[in-house]
Design a protein around this motif. Structure first.
Motif, mmCIF file in Angstrom:
data_model
loop_
_atom_site.group_PDB
_atom_site.id
_atom_site.type_symbol
_atom_site.label_atom_id
_atom_site.label_comp_id
_atom_site.label_asym_id
_atom_site.label_seq_id
_atom_site.Cartn_x
_atom_site.Cartn_y
_atom_site.Cartn_z
ATOM 1 N N LEU A 188 0.829 -1.210 0.000
ATOM 2 C CA LEU A 188 0.000 0.000 0.000
ATOM 3 C C LEU A 188 0.862 1.259 0.000
ATOM 4 O O LEU A 188 0.497 2.267 -0.599
ATOM 5 C CB LEU A 188 -0.950 -0.007 1.197
ATOM 6 C CG LEU A 188 -2.046 -1.083 1.126
ATOM 7 C CD1 LEU A 188 -2.875 -1.092 2.395
ATOM 8 C CD2 LEU A 188 -2.943 -0.868 -0.089
ATOM 9 N N GLU A 210 1.801 1.775 -3.442
ATOM 10 C CA GLU A 210 0.649 2.292 -4.177
ATOM 11 C C GLU A 210 0.522 3.799 -3.949
ATOM 12 O O GLU A 210 0.316 4.567 -4.883
ATOM 13 C CB GLU A 210 -0.638 1.589 -3.730
ATOM 14 C CG GLU A 210 -1.816 1.930 -4.616
ATOM 15 C CD GLU A 210 -3.152 1.820 -3.909
ATOM 16 O OE1 GLU A 210 -3.181 1.895 -2.672
ATOM 17 O OE2 GLU A 210 -4.169 1.694 -4.605
ATOM 18 N N TYR A 221 0.166 7.747 -6.344
ATOM 19 C CA TYR A 221 -0.751 8.879 -6.219
ATOM 20 C C TYR A 221 0.008 10.151 -5.868
ATOM 21 O O TYR A 221 -0.302 11.225 -6.365
ATOM 22 C CB TYR A 221 -1.835 8.566 -5.187
ATOM 23 C CG TYR A 221 -2.772 7.495 -5.681
ATOM 24 C CD1 TYR A 221 -3.899 7.823 -6.426
ATOM 25 C CD2 TYR A 221 -2.509 6.144 -5.446
ATOM 26 C CE1 TYR A 221 -4.754 6.839 -6.915
ATOM 27 C CE2 TYR A 221 -3.359 5.156 -5.928
ATOM 28 C CZ TYR A 221 -4.479 5.510 -6.665
ATOM 29 O OH TYR A 221 -5.297 4.535 -7.151
ATOM 30 N N GLU A 278 -6.665 7.153 7.891
ATOM 31 C CA GLU A 278 -6.808 5.716 7.642
ATOM 32 C C GLU A 278 -6.542 4.910 8.893
ATOM 33 O O GLU A 278 -7.245 3.959 9.217
ATOM 34 C CB GLU A 278 -5.824 5.272 6.551
ATOM 35 C CG GLU A 278 -6.324 5.606 5.172
ATOM 36 C CD GLU A 278 -5.189 5.699 4.179
ATOM 37 O OE1 GLU A 278 -4.116 5.141 4.448
ATOM 38 O OE2 GLU A 278 -5.391 6.361 3.141
ATOM 39 N N GLU A 292 -10.518 -6.031 -3.938
ATOM 40 C CA GLU A 292 -10.422 -5.248 -2.707
ATOM 41 C C GLU A 292 -10.177 -3.796 -3.094
ATOM 42 O O GLU A 292 -9.420 -3.523 -4.021
ATOM 43 C CB GLU A 292 -9.222 -5.784 -1.908
ATOM 44 C CG GLU A 292 -8.909 -5.062 -0.630
ATOM 45 C CD GLU A 292 -7.563 -5.521 -0.027
ATOM 46 O OE1 GLU A 292 -7.068 -4.834 0.864
ATOM 47 O OE2 GLU A 292 -7.006 -6.557 -0.476
ATOM 48 N N THR A 329 -8.689 -0.104 -2.173
ATOM 49 C CA THR A 329 -7.708 0.479 -1.259
ATOM 50 C C THR A 329 -8.182 1.867 -0.832
ATOM 51 O O THR A 329 -9.058 2.460 -1.462
ATOM 52 C CB THR A 329 -6.329 0.611 -1.932
ATOM 53 O OG1 THR A 329 -6.411 1.622 -2.935
ATOM 54 C CG2 THR A 329 -5.901 -0.695 -2.561
ATOM 55 N N ALA A 330 -7.580 2.349 0.250
ATOM 56 C CA ALA A 330 -7.962 3.651 0.785
ATOM 57 C C ALA A 330 -7.727 4.747 -0.244
ATOM 58 O O ALA A 330 -8.401 5.771 -0.238
ATOM 59 C CB ALA A 330 -7.162 3.938 2.043
ATOM 60 N N GLY A 362 -8.306 4.583 -3.325
ATOM 61 C CA GLY A 362 -9.230 4.520 -4.449
ATOM 62 C C GLY A 362 -8.791 3.540 -5.515
ATOM 63 O O GLY A 362 -9.414 3.443 -6.568
ATOM 64 N N GLY A 363 -7.735 2.824 -5.224
ATOM 65 C CA GLY A 363 -7.279 1.795 -6.161
ATOM 66 C C GLY A 363 -8.022 0.492 -5.922
ATOM 67 O O GLY A 363 -8.849 0.383 -5.016
ATOM 68 N N ILE A 364 -7.712 -0.492 -6.754
ATOM 69 C CA ILE A 364 -8.358 -1.793 -6.611
ATOM 70 C C ILE A 364 -7.285 -2.869 -6.644
ATOM 71 O O ILE A 364 -6.308 -2.759 -7.392
ATOM 72 C CB ILE A 364 -9.388 -2.019 -7.748
ATOM 73 C CG1 ILE A 364 -10.642 -1.173 -7.484
ATOM 74 C CG2 ILE A 364 -9.748 -3.491 -7.887
ATOM 75 C CD1 ILE A 364 -11.713 -1.309 -8.548
ATOM 76 N N ILE A 365 -7.461 -3.876 -5.785
ATOM 77 C CA ILE A 365 -6.570 -5.028 -5.860
ATOM 78 C C ILE A 365 -7.382 -6.230 -6.312
ATOM 79 O O ILE A 365 -8.403 -6.552 -5.710
ATOM 80 C CB ILE A 365 -5.903 -5.310 -4.499
ATOM 81 C CG1 ILE A 365 -5.132 -4.078 -4.033
ATOM 82 C CG2 ILE A 365 -4.955 -6.501 -4.616
ATOM 83 C CD1 ILE A 365 -4.676 -4.175 -2.593
ATOM 84 N N HIS A 373 -7.512 -10.040 -6.519
ATOM 85 C CA HIS A 373 -6.873 -11.243 -5.978
ATOM 86 C C HIS A 373 -7.220 -12.420 -6.880
ATOM 87 O O HIS A 373 -8.388 -12.653 -7.160
ATOM 88 C CB HIS A 373 -7.382 -11.538 -4.565
ATOM 89 C CG HIS A 373 -7.054 -10.456 -3.585
ATOM 90 N ND1 HIS A 373 -5.801 -10.289 -3.057
ATOM 91 C CD2 HIS A 373 -7.813 -9.482 -3.039
ATOM 92 C CE1 HIS A 373 -5.802 -9.263 -2.220
ATOM 93 N NE2 HIS A 373 -7.011 -8.744 -2.193
ATOM 94 N N MET A 382 -2.311 -4.954 -8.331
ATOM 95 C CA MET A 382 -2.702 -3.634 -7.838
ATOM 96 C C MET A 382 -3.048 -2.762 -9.044
ATOM 97 O O MET A 382 -2.254 -2.628 -9.969
ATOM 98 C CB MET A 382 -1.566 -2.995 -7.052
ATOM 99 C CG MET A 382 -1.250 -3.756 -5.780
ATOM 100 S SD MET A 382 -0.324 -2.769 -4.589
ATOM 101 C CE MET A 382 -1.667 -2.053 -3.655
#
Lengths: 330, 215
Positions: free
Chosen positions: A256, A259, A263, A305, B136, B138-139, B141-144, B146, B162
C-alpha cells in the motif's frame, strides 16, 4: 521495520561475532574492511548514505558471504547436484523429495500447535500419518491427492507469531539468507527434523535433494536479477512475511505504501504542471485533482486511515461486548 | 560441503512462475477480445484480458518463438500496465536526479525488458488455470484483484494485481506473487544499483538481461 537498531541485543552481537568468525575460518574471504563496515553498520543511523536498507545494516558483510556461498555453489554444490539430477530418474527424485518433505511434517505439526493452529495441526498430523503408511514412508504424497494440502510452518514463523521482531537480514556461510529471528528458528527446526539424527549418507542425500529442488529457482534469479544479492534479499524477506501471515488476502502495508507513491507522484506532476505557467493543457489525471495540497494532506490521509482502522476494531469489540451483555441479560 | 539453501528453496519454486503469470477462465472472452480489442471497462476485465493473452501465448508458445511471443505480448502488456509510471516509481527518489533523456532511456529499456521477460517465461502451456478470487478497494481509491494461478500437480500461487485508474481505464501498477511484490523487488534492485554503480551500469544491466531473454 525500524527494529534493527534496537534489536542489536547481546544475542545478535554474539551471533554476528560467530558468523564473522566462521566466515574467516571457512571462506578466508573476510578482510579487515568487513569487520569495520559491519561494526559500523550497527552505529550508523538509518538514512545515512552508507546504510541503503534499514533491514540490512550488515550489507557489505552479507554481500561477501553471499558471493562466497555463490562460489561454493558454482564449484561444489551445483556440479554435484547436476550429477545427481542427471543420474537419478525424475520419479526417484520426486520420491526422495517427498520422503524428506514428509520427515519435516513433524516439525510442521509442532509449529502448528505452538501457533495455536489446532485444526491445521490435526490436518498435518493426518498428512504425516497417511503419507508415512499408505505413502510408503512418505515416498508418495498421497495426502495431497486426498485433499490434505501441504502447509509450510517452521519455528521462525512461530517466533514471529509470538511477536519476536524480525531483526536484521543476515547471510550465513553455507546456509544462506536468514534473519536474527531465523537463526534460533533454524536451530529448532533442525532439532525437530529426524534427518538430523541419522547417518551421514542420508544427510548427504537430503542436502543433494535440497540443492536440486532449488535449481530452477536459482536459474530464475540468474535470469531475472540485475543485482542477485538484492533480488534474493528482497524476495526472501517478502516471502517470509507471506508465510508468517499464511498468505492472508489483504494487501500488506508495504504494497500500500508503494501504491501511495503512485498517487503522490501524480500530485507532484500536477503541482509541477501548475507551476509551468499557461503552457498548453498538461495531461492531468482526473483523480489526482482532488488533493494537490501537498504533504500535510497526505499525512492527514494516513492518520485518518489509521484512526479509521482503529475505530473499526473498536466497533467490532463493542459489538462483541454488547452481544455478550445481551446474552447475560437474557 | 554442500550449500544448504533450504531457507530460500521454498520461495524460489514460485519465482519460476513470478513472470509465468496468468491465464483466464472463459475461452469465449479470449476470442472476443482478440477480434474486438475493445477497451476493458473494469479493473477485473483489464486483468482477465491480459491473462487471456498470456494463456494464448503460452498455448502457442513453441510455434510462435520468442519474437512471435514478444510481438503478441507487447500490446497486451503496454495496454494493461502503466509501465512508464512503474519505471518511474521503481527508481524512487533517484528519478528526479536523472536527466530527461536518461529518464526516457530508462522507461524505454524497462518496457523492453518487461515484455522480454514475459516472452521468455511464457513459452509453454501445461494446463495452468487462472481463477479470480476477490477484489479489494484500497484507501487511495485503487483496486486489488486477488487471483489464483492453478498449476496441475503443484501448489496454487496467489497473484494479486494492484490497479490504478488512469484516465478512463484501469492499469496494473504492481503484481504480487505469493506475497512477493514485483515492484518492491525491482525498486530495491534499481535504487541499490543506482546508488552503488550509477545510471549507466543500471541501463547496461537492463539491456544485458533483455538480450539474454532473447537468446
Amino acid at each position: 521495520m525500524r527494529l534493527n537498531q534496537e534489536n542489536l541485543t547481546m544475542k545478535t552481537r554474539f551471533l554476528l561475532a560467530f558468523v564473522l568468525f566462521s566466515s574467516l575460518l571457512l571462506g578466508g574471504c573476510a578482510s579487515k574492511d568487513v569487520v569495520d563496515s559491519s561494526a559500523e553498520g550497527a552505529v550508523i543511523e538509518p538514512g545515512a548514505e552508507l546504510v541503503e536498507d534499514e533491514r540490512d545494516p550488515y550489507e557489505s558483510f552479507n554481500r561477501k558471504v553471499y558471493s562466497f556461498n555463490n562460489q561454493v555453489d558454482t564449484y561444489v554444490a551445483k556440479p554435484v547436484s547436476d550429477a545427481y539430477l542427471w543420474v537419478t530418474p525424475t520419479l526417484v527424485q520426486t520420491g526422495i523429495a517427498n520422503f524428506f518433505s514428509n520427515l519435516k511434517e513433524i516439525n510442521v505439526v509442532i509449529n502448528d500447535t505452538l501457533q495455536g493452529k489446532f485444526k491445521q495441526g490435526a490436518e498435518d498430523t493426518g498428512r504425516f500419518a497417511v503419507n508415512s503408511t499408505i505413502g510408503l514412508l512418505g515416498i508418495f504424497d498421497v495426502a495431497t491427492e486426498l485433499g490434505l494440502e501441504k502447509n509450510e510452518e517452521d519455528f521462525a514463523q512461530t517466533l514471529a507469531v509470538w511477536g519476536v521482531p524480525q531483526g536484521s537480514y543476515l547471510v550465513l556461510p553455507f546456509i544462506g539468507p536468514t534473519t536474527s529471528r531465523g537463526i534460533p528458528g533454524s536451530v529448532f527446526d533442525t532439532a525437530a527434523n529426524p534427518t538430523t539424527y541419522v547417518g551421514f549418507p542420508v544427510q548427504l542425500v537430503s542436502m543433494l535433494n535440497t540443492r536440486a529442488n532449488a535449481e530452477g529457482a536459482l536459474n530464475f534469479i540468474d535470469e531475472a536479477a540485475l543485482d542477485p544479492y538484492v533480488f534474493t534479499r528482497e524476495s526472501f524477506l517478502q516471502h517470509r512475511k507471506f508465510l508468517i501471515t499464511d498468505g492472508e488476502s489483504e494487501a500488506t502495508d508495504d504494497a500500500l505504501d508503494l501504491e501511495s507513491e503512485f498517487y503522490e507522484d501524480d500530485e507532484l506532476l500536477e503541482t509541477e504542471s501548475e507551476n509551468v505557467i499557461e503552457t498548453t493543457t498538461q495531461k492531468t489525471e482526473p483523480e489526482s485533482k482532488k488533493n494537490s495540497d501537498d504533504v500535510e494532506e497526505l499525512n492527514a490521509v494516513s492518520d485518518y486511515e489509521q484512526s479509521k482502522a482503529e475505530l473499526e476494531k473498536a466497533t467490532l469489540e463493542y459489538r462483541a461486548v454488547s452481544k455478550e451483555l445481551e446474552a447475560v441479560q437474557q | 560441503m554442500i550449500i544448504k539453501i533450504e531457507k530460500i528453496q521454498h520461495l524460489m519454486g514460485f519465482f519460476l512462475i513470478l513472470f509465468t503469470v496468468s491465464l483466464v477462465q472463459a475461452e469465449e472472452q479470449k476470442t472476443r477480445m482478440v477480434t474486438e480489442q475493445a477497451m476493458p471497462e473494469t479493473a477485473r476485465q483489464v486483468v482477465e484480458q491480459f491473462q487471456s493473452v498470456l494463456l494464448d501465448v503460452m498455448k502457442q508458445g513453441q510455434a510462435l518463438g520468442f519474437q512471435g511471443r514478444f510481438d503478441k505480448l507487447a500490446p497486451a502488456i503496454t495496454q494493461s500496465h502503466d509501465l512508464t509510471k512503474i519505471a518511474r516509481i521503481a527508481v524512487g527518489r533517484e528519478w528526479k536526479k536523472l536527466a530527461d533523456d536518461q529518464q526516457q532511456e530508462l522507461v524505454d529499456q524497462f518496457i523492453k525488458m518487461s515484455i522480454s521477460a514475459y516472452a521468455y517465461n511464457f513459452k509453454a502451456y501445461d494446463n495452468e488455470l487462472f481463477e479470480f478470487v476477490s477484489q479489494e478497494e484500497t484507501a487511495r481509491g485503487g483496486i486489488i484483484i486477488h487471483s489464483i494461478f492453478k498449476i496441475p500437480d503443484d501448489k496454487d500461487v496467489k497473484f494479486d494485481y494492484m490497479m490504478k485508474k488512469k484516465g478512463d481505464s484501469w492499469k496494473i501498477i504492481n503484481v504480487i506473487a505469493n506475497g512477493v511484490s514485483d515492484l518492491a523487488l525491482r525498486r530495491s534492485e534499481y535504487t541499490s544499483m543506482l546508488k552503488r554503480q550509477g545510471f549507466e551500469a543500471l541501463i547496461a544491466k537492463i539491456i544485458e538481461k533483455t538480450e539474454n531473454y532473447a537468446k
